[in-house]
Design a protein around this motif. Sequence first.
Motif, mmCIF file in Angstrom:
data_model
loop_
_atom_site.group_PDB
_atom_site.id
_atom_site.type_symbol
_atom_site.label_atom_id
_atom_site.label_comp_id
_atom_site.label_asym_id
_atom_site.label_seq_id
_atom_site.Cartn_x
_atom_site.Cartn_y
_atom_site.Cartn_z
ATOM 1 N N MET A 192 5.126 31.447 -10.964
ATOM 2 C CA MET A 192 5.032 30.226 -10.173
ATOM 3 C C MET A 192 5.180 30.551 -8.699
ATOM 4 S SD MET A 192 7.284 27.535 -12.429
ATOM 5 C CE MET A 192 6.966 26.246 -11.216
ATOM 6 N N LYS A 193 4.530 29.736 -7.858
ATOM 7 C CA LYS A 193 4.632 29.938 -6.423
ATOM 8 C C LYS A 193 6.039 29.573 -5.946
ATOM 9 C CE LYS A 193 -0.185 29.150 -5.117
ATOM 10 N NZ LYS A 193 -0.746 29.115 -6.473
ATOM 11 N N PRO A 194 6.542 30.269 -4.912
ATOM 12 C CA PRO A 194 7.838 29.893 -4.357
ATOM 13 C C PRO A 194 7.804 28.467 -3.806
ATOM 14 C CG PRO A 194 7.136 32.041 -3.528
ATOM 15 C CD PRO A 194 5.959 31.453 -4.235
ATOM 16 N N VAL A 195 8.918 27.789 -3.899
ATOM 17 C CA VAL A 195 9.049 26.493 -3.240
ATOM 18 C C VAL A 195 9.062 26.715 -1.733
ATOM 19 C CG1 VAL A 195 10.606 24.540 -2.850
ATOM 20 C CG2 VAL A 195 10.278 25.443 -5.160
ATOM 21 N N LEU A 196 8.347 25.882 -1.016
ATOM 22 C CA LEU A 196 8.347 25.928 0.447
ATOM 23 C C LEU A 196 9.402 24.952 0.958
ATOM 24 C CD1 LEU A 196 7.376 26.483 3.314
ATOM 25 C CD2 LEU A 196 5.426 24.957 2.890
ATOM 26 N N LEU A 197 10.418 25.492 1.605
ATOM 27 C CA LEU A 197 11.450 24.668 2.232
ATOM 28 C C LEU A 197 11.236 24.696 3.744
ATOM 29 C CD1 LEU A 197 14.027 23.012 2.443
ATOM 30 C CD2 LEU A 197 15.334 25.163 2.273
#
Length: 246
Positions: free
Chosen positions: A1-6
């Motif tokens: 899964m792609k990293p969450v963008l914070l």
Amino acid sequence: MKPVLLVIAHGSRDPRHAATVHALIRRVRSLRPDVRVETGFLDFNIPSVQGVLESLAAEGVRDVVALPLLLTRAFHAKADIPAVLRDAPRQLRIRQAEVLGPSPLLLSALERRLYEAGLTPADKSSTGVVLASAGSTDPEAIAVIADIAREWRHTGWCAVRPAFASAALPRTDDAVRELRALGCAKVAVAPYVLAPGFLPDRIARGAAGADVLAEVLGPAPEVARVLLRRYDAAAARGLLRLTVSA
């Protein structure tokens, strides 16, 4: 899964700031529906960065790209944000992305705002532009603004001068007067800031003698594209900070 963008924003007592940040995030989500995007604030607004990180960890998220919503690499990017990330839940693997600027796309966004404010491409060679930044005590950040002004001048403007709302000189009104003295037929002020607030209001007051005052960059499509480029670059490289659960 792609990293969450914070996306990590500074925050402000001015409600326009958070509203503009959220508008930008909506545009980012529309461009990349495959990426989960969250927003945290360093101060004044909620949710806090720490709160978002704790919520992500509680959900079982493991990979996060933390992106400073900043135009220059100054104190917040060098000290405040890394300090917050070091205190994140230890099961999170966090990459810190680069700040947004400098970027040719941001110059395109600045020009977009100037044209939206009433200039036309035909005005370019006779118009002097004040590149008005919030300002910083960090010499590196000040030098970057000066470099951007020089680069932008080479795209055809009569002249471009940097100015700062705080911590450095010249101020916006001084730069406006300098461009008048140079003989520019028109003078425009381009705020190199992301969202409204105290310092952008100071820039606006300093632009009283100019012919054109552009809006802040805000949710311009170019800004959203730069943000996603920084995310993709961070997601593709090795972890800058890796913690694993014991």
